[in-house]
Design a protein around this motif. Structure first.
Motif, PDB file in Angstrom:
ATOM      1  N   ARG A  15     -19.206   5.223   5.062  1.00  0.00           N
ATOM      2  CA  ARG A  15     -18.459   5.919   6.125  1.00  0.00           C
ATOM      3  C   ARG A  15     -18.773   5.337   7.499  1.00  0.00           C
ATOM      4  N   ASP A  16     -18.783   4.010   7.571  1.00  0.00           N
ATOM      5  CA  ASP A  16     -19.131   3.320   8.811  1.00  0.00           C
ATOM      6  C   ASP A  16     -18.223   2.101   8.958  1.00  0.00           C
ATOM      7  N   ARG A  17     -17.466   2.049  10.059  1.00  0.00           N
ATOM      8  CA  ARG A  17     -16.509   0.962  10.272  1.00  0.00           C
ATOM      9  C   ARG A  17     -17.161  -0.415  10.207  1.00  0.00           C
ATOM     10  N   SER A  18     -18.418  -0.537  10.636  1.00  0.00           N
ATOM     11  CA  SER A  18     -19.075  -1.844  10.678  1.00  0.00           C
ATOM     12  C   SER A  18     -19.311  -2.418   9.285  1.00  0.00           C
ATOM     13  N   LEU A  19     -19.214  -1.600   8.244  1.00  0.00           N
ATOM     14  CA  LEU A  19     -19.448  -2.068   6.881  1.00  0.00           C
ATOM     15  C   LEU A  19     -18.249  -2.822   6.307  1.00  0.00           C
ATOM     16  N   ALA A  20     -17.069  -2.510   6.793  1.00  0.00           N
ATOM     17  CA  ALA A  20     -15.843  -3.118   6.256  1.00  0.00           C
ATOM     18  C   ALA A  20     -15.560  -4.452   6.940  1.00  0.00           C
ATOM     19  N   GLY A  21     -14.542  -5.127   6.454  1.00  0.00           N
ATOM     20  CA  GLY A  21     -14.177  -6.434   6.982  1.00  0.00           C
ATOM     21  C   GLY A  21     -13.411  -6.346   8.292  1.00  0.00           C
ATOM     22  N   PRO A  22     -12.937  -7.477   8.799  1.00  0.00           N
ATOM     23  CA  PRO A  22     -12.215  -7.504  10.071  1.00  0.00           C
ATOM     24  C   PRO A  22     -10.837  -6.849   9.960  1.00  0.00           C
ATOM     25  N   THR A  23     -10.281  -6.512  11.091  1.00  0.00           N
ATOM     26  CA  THR A  23      -8.924  -5.975  11.142  1.00  0.00           C
ATOM     27  C   THR A  23      -7.946  -7.141  11.056  1.00  0.00           C
ATOM     28  N   ALA A  24      -7.158  -7.187  10.001  1.00  0.00           N
ATOM     29  CA  ALA A  24      -6.195  -8.279   9.830  1.00  0.00           C
ATOM     30  C   ALA A  24      -5.166  -8.240  10.962  1.00  0.00           C
ATOM     31  N   PRO A  25      -4.612  -9.391  11.356  1.00  0.00           N
ATOM     32  CA  PRO A  25      -3.642  -9.440  12.453  1.00  0.00           C
ATOM     33  C   PRO A  25      -2.432  -8.537  12.211  1.00  0.00           C
ATOM     34  N   ALA A  26      -1.896  -8.008  13.299  1.00  0.00           N
ATOM     35  CA  ALA A  26      -0.766  -7.075  13.207  1.00  0.00           C
ATOM     36  C   ALA A  26       0.489  -7.743  12.656  1.00  0.00           C
ATOM     37  N   ARG A  27       0.666  -9.014  12.938  1.00  0.00           N
ATOM     38  CA  ARG A  27       1.925  -9.701  12.636  1.00  0.00           C
ATOM     39  C   ARG A  27       2.312  -9.658  11.159  1.00  0.00           C
ATOM     40  N   GLY A  28       1.315  -9.552  10.258  1.00  0.00           N
ATOM     41  CA  GLY A  28       1.618  -9.563   8.830  1.00  0.00           C
ATOM     42  C   GLY A  28       1.992  -8.215   8.251  1.00  0.00           C
ATOM     43  N   TYR A  74       0.844  -1.197   0.000  1.00  0.00           N
ATOM     44  CA  TYR A  74       0.000   0.000   0.000  1.00  0.00           C
ATOM     45  C   TYR A  74       0.881   1.250   0.000  1.00  0.00           C
ATOM     46  N   ARG A  75       0.684   2.120  -0.986  1.00  0.00           N
ATOM     47  CA  ARG A  75       1.419   3.394  -1.060  1.00  0.00           C
ATOM     48  C   ARG A  75       0.422   4.528  -0.930  1.00  0.00           C
ATOM     49  N   GLY A  76       0.626   5.382   0.075  1.00  0.00           N
ATOM     50  CA  GLY A  76      -0.305   6.482   0.271  1.00  0.00           C
ATOM     51  C   GLY A  76       0.337   7.663   0.967  1.00  0.00           C
ATOM     52  N   GLU A  77      -0.370   8.781   0.969  1.00  0.00           N
ATOM     53  CA  GLU A  77       0.170   9.979   1.613  1.00  0.00           C
ATOM     54  C   GLU A  77       0.174   9.836   3.126  1.00  0.00           C
ATOM     55  N   GLY A  78      -0.700   8.989   3.650  1.00  0.00           N
ATOM     56  CA  GLY A  78      -0.802   8.757   5.084  1.00  0.00           C
ATOM     57  C   GLY A  78      -1.941   7.794   5.348  1.00  0.00           C
ATOM     58  N   PHE A  79      -1.972   7.217   6.550  1.00  0.00           N
ATOM     59  CA  PHE A  79      -2.966   6.189   6.838  1.00  0.00           C
ATOM     60  C   PHE A  79      -3.610   6.429   8.198  1.00  0.00           C
ATOM     61  N   LEU A  80      -4.886   6.099   8.301  1.00  0.00           N
ATOM     62  CA  LEU A  80      -5.636   6.220   9.544  1.00  0.00           C
ATOM     63  C   LEU A  80      -5.321   5.046  10.468  1.00  0.00           C
ATOM     64  N   TYR A  81      -5.830   5.133  11.694  1.00  0.00           N
ATOM     65  CA  TYR A  81      -5.601   4.079  12.689  1.00  0.00           C
ATOM     66  C   TYR A  81      -6.183   2.747  12.198  1.00  0.00           C
ATOM     67  N   ASN A  82      -5.332   1.752  12.059  1.00  0.00           N
ATOM     68  CA  ASN A  82      -5.692   0.399  11.610  1.00  0.00           C
ATOM     69  C   ASN A  82      -6.145   0.344  10.150  1.00  0.00           C
ATOM     70  N   MET A  83      -5.984   1.428   9.400  1.00  0.00           N
ATOM     71  CA  MET A  83      -6.516   1.493   8.036  1.00  0.00           C
ATOM     72  C   MET A  83      -5.979   0.386   7.135  1.00  0.00           C
ATOM     73  N   VAL A  84      -4.688   0.160   7.140  1.00  0.00           N
ATOM     74  CA  VAL A  84      -4.106  -0.863   6.263  1.00  0.00           C
ATOM     75  C   VAL A  84      -4.606  -2.250   6.654  1.00  0.00           C
ATOM     76  N   ARG A  85      -4.688  -2.509   7.940  1.00  0.00           N
ATOM     77  CA  ARG A  85      -5.126  -3.826   8.402  1.00  0.00           C
ATOM     78  C   ARG A  85      -6.608  -4.073   8.100  1.00  0.00           C
ATOM     79  N   ILE A  86      -7.424  -3.024   8.175  1.00  0.00           N
ATOM     80  CA  ILE A  86      -8.850  -3.181   7.856  1.00  0.00           C
ATOM     81  C   ILE A  86      -9.035  -3.354   6.347  1.00  0.00           C
ATOM     82  N   MET A  87      -8.280  -2.598   5.545  1.00  0.00           N
ATOM     83  CA  MET A  87      -8.343  -2.794   4.096  1.00  0.00           C
ATOM     84  C   MET A  87      -7.934  -4.218   3.745  1.00  0.00           C
TER      85      MET A  87
END
Length: 246
Positions: free
Chosen positions: A223-236, A186-199
């Motif tokens: 614009r609702d967190r409940s609509l997206a998938g789970p937060t992927a584990p941090a280890r990856g 993922y290449r971006g200008e910046g990321f929100l809290y847990n954004m990469v893991r939720i994507m």
């Protein structure tokens, strides 16, 4: 004098980058403790990104203002001598006083590492999230196209009380396959809290047939967190690089 630090770390046993009041077990805290011993007084280290507990970095960037008396190389050697073995200082360089590792950053690159099948990957196990079956990578790529560009990523932010803008620019999502391993970058200008893991968690669900690629559009609009998938584990997850203007 202002110094830029280039840092690598295995975040497995740490409570993230950012120093916290209820624990001393953070990357920032460990580095500040060693520098305070070297300087004889407390110092504050500013990181380019606040990686979560368990997340790794190959090239995290930080800056710190220190008294004179030691060269940049002497500071690097001192830090590496006293830091734990899972935190390393790759480089120390003197930078202008106004340089700030977070505020001056223009791009960050993260990589998420997945593996599927029966192979254990013993020596990389702390840096991989394992799936039982291979996902449909082509569908994941289709879904990722909807994420690219400038969007409101509130649905992909774990901070429900976020008051600042959740609009971000995601320049590119790329996939690399090597046998039974998959890297999502993922290449971006910046990321929100847990954004990469939720994507990542959402893309995995697309690859598993639990969602359609086009569903990403409605997730973003909702614009609702409940609509997206789970937060992927941090280890990856690994922070690969922080980029600054030339």
């Amino acid at each position: 004098m202002n110094y830029k630090l280039l840092i690598e770390y295995d975040g497995t046993k740490y409570n993230g980058w950012q120093k916290q009041g209820n624990t001393t077990n953070t990357i920032q805290g460990k580095i500040e403790d060693v520098l305070a011993r070297m300087q004889g007084h407390e110092v504050e280290v500013h990181g380019a990104g606040r990686t979560d507990a368990g997340v790794h970095a190959k090239e995290q960037v930080a800056n710190v203002h220190l008294d004179g008396g030691r060269t940049a190389e002497e500071i690097r050697v001192y830090l590496n001598k006293y830091l734990p073995e899972d935190i390393g200082i790759l480089d120390v360089s003197e930078v202008p006083g106004r340089f700030h590792s977070r505020l001056n950053a223009v791009e960050k690159i993260y990589s998420y590492h997945l593996a599927f099948g029966e192979q254990k990957h013993v020596f990389e196990r702390k840096f991989i999230t394992f799936l039982e079956e291979k996902p449909d990578v082509e569908k994941m790529k289709q879904a990722a196209l909807y994420l690219e560009g400038e969007h409101d990523f509130r649905s992909f932010c774990a901070n429900k009380r976020m008051k600042k803008t959740t609009v971000r620019k995601l320049y590119a999502v790329t996939f690399r396959e090597y046998g039974d391993e998959l890297f999502i970058e993922y290449r971006g200008e910046g990321f929100l809290y847990n954004m990469v893991r939720i994507m990542t968690g959402t893309l995995i669900e697309v690859g598993q047939g639990k969602r359609s690629p086009k569903e990403i559009e409605s997730i973003l609009r909702g614009r609702d967190r409940s609509l997206a998938g789970p937060t992927a584990p941090a280890r990856g997850l690994t922070l690969l690089k922080v980029i600054y203007p030339q």
